[in-house]
Enzyme design. Sequence first.
Site, PDB file in Angstrom:
ATOM      1  N   HIS A  59       0.836  -1.208   0.000  1.00  0.00           N
ATOM      2  CA  HIS A  59       0.000   0.000   0.000  1.00  0.00           C
ATOM      3  C   HIS A  59       0.868   1.253   0.000  1.00  0.00           C
ATOM      4  CE1 HIS A  59      -3.210  -2.806   1.235  1.00  0.00           C
ATOM      5  NE2 HIS A  59      -4.022  -1.912   0.709  1.00  0.00           N
TER       6      HIS A  59
ATOM      7  N   LYS B  34      -0.837   4.948   4.442  1.00  0.00           N
ATOM      8  CA  LYS B  34      -1.780   4.019   5.083  1.00  0.00           C
ATOM      9  C   LYS B  34      -1.397   3.818   6.544  1.00  0.00           C
ATOM     10  CE  LYS B  34      -4.033  -0.485   4.550  1.00  0.00           C
ATOM     11  NZ  LYS B  34      -5.378   0.105   4.708  1.00  0.00           N
TER      12      LYS B  34
END
Length: 247
Positions: free
Chosen positions: A140, A144
């Site tokens: 990600h 995040k």
Amino acid sequence: MLRVIINGYSGSMGKVLTKCVNEDSELQLVCGVSRDELDVPFKTYHKISEVEESADIIIDFSHHSTIYDVLDYATKTKIPLVIATTGFNDEELGEIEKASAIIPIFHSSNMSLGVNVLVKLVKEAAKALNGFDIEIIEKHHNKKLDSPSGTAVMIANGIKDVLPESECIYGRYGRSEKRKPTEVGIHAIRGGTIVGEHTTIFAGHDEVVEIKHTAQSKDIFAKGAITAAKFLVNKEAGYYNMNNMLD
């Protein structure tokens, strides 16, 4: 016309959801809720308890710490709730399940239809590939907050459904022992602007099977949440997820 409240409208996913709701002719965005304030062309509130507008559905793309306020408001107003937020602890998940006895709640750690099909494929592979070592790698963007991702946990829980003896191992730093056959390794990568990528590896003797999903934009999560909202709005009180919708 389905009247929508977005909880977490100012976040990265909230902004995408706002765009997708406004583009859908079947939806009307009545207001947004967020701790942060943005200059937007709709009514906004800092707390969901302050909302005055009536609505048909709440879509929550916020932070797990706001869930108590969201559940309190939704159960008092009897408004169905779609929860797309991740990072919940066991206590918070328990509160979500309790509230589902009063109102319909749709909850998924990943609103992508493709990801949820991936979980089904992973479960089938886990049953069929007896003795294969299983590892999950998720990637990600560098902003995040939760790690591992809710989706990686969802995949691991799917594996545990069919292999109850499996044990999640989060990375292997500092370990100096042989891998156990029951281990399911989970590894998180954070960097750049990666929207989301999840790969489940089944490693056997002289062969490897990989099942992978790549998100190319955040729109897929917003559109999945909207699909869930349309599915949920006329349902009776209960706890619903992607399996209910896909089936």
